[in-house]
Design a protein around this motif. Structure first.
Motif: not given
Length: 125
Positions: A91-117
């Motif tokens: 539901k969260d993913r769909n709501t944010m996508k409908e509002l225009g979010a281009v990607d969805f990452l889940v905390k915690p995350l690695e900096t290298k993964d964030l930079v790549s995205r």
């Protein structure tokens, strides 16, 4: 080389500080942090980010409302938004996508993964 301007919107002060340090240490990013999104449109106009990293669950104004505010303003509507949240439901993913979010990452995350995205999103523009 021009640095990518990243705005991080989250209510967790420690998360903001860590992400700012980690992204800036790569030498490729200039980072602005926003803990209270009440004046998000003004901050976007002043900083002119290339991309926004946005939490969903914040005490005063949450990510859903921030997306609506950005979508309703010429200075914010074309800036890509990557959701970075501890929430991870369909539901969260769909709501944010409908509002225009281009990607969805889940905390915690690695900096290298964030930079790549971030790079992937900006290359696709």
């Amino acid at each position: 080389m021009k640095k990518t301007r990243v705005m991080i919107v989250d209510d967790e002060e420690d998360f903001l500080k860590i992400m700012k340090i980690n992204l800036e240490e790569t030498g490729r990013f200039e980072v602005a942090i926003v803990q209270d999104a009440a004046d998000i449109v003004c901050r976007v106009r002043l900083f002119c980010p290339d991309i926004i990293l946005l939490d969903i669950l914040m005490p005063k104004i949450g990510g859903v409302e921030v997306c609506r505010m950005l979508n309703g303003d010429p200075s914010g509507k074309d800036i890509p938004v990557i959701v970075v949240s501890a929430l991870d439901t369909e539901k969260d993913r769909n709501t944010m996508k409908e509002l225009g979010a281009v990607d969805f990452l889940v905390k915690p995350l690695e900096t290298k993964d964030l930079v790549s995205r971030i790079e992937k999103v900006l290359q696709g523009r």
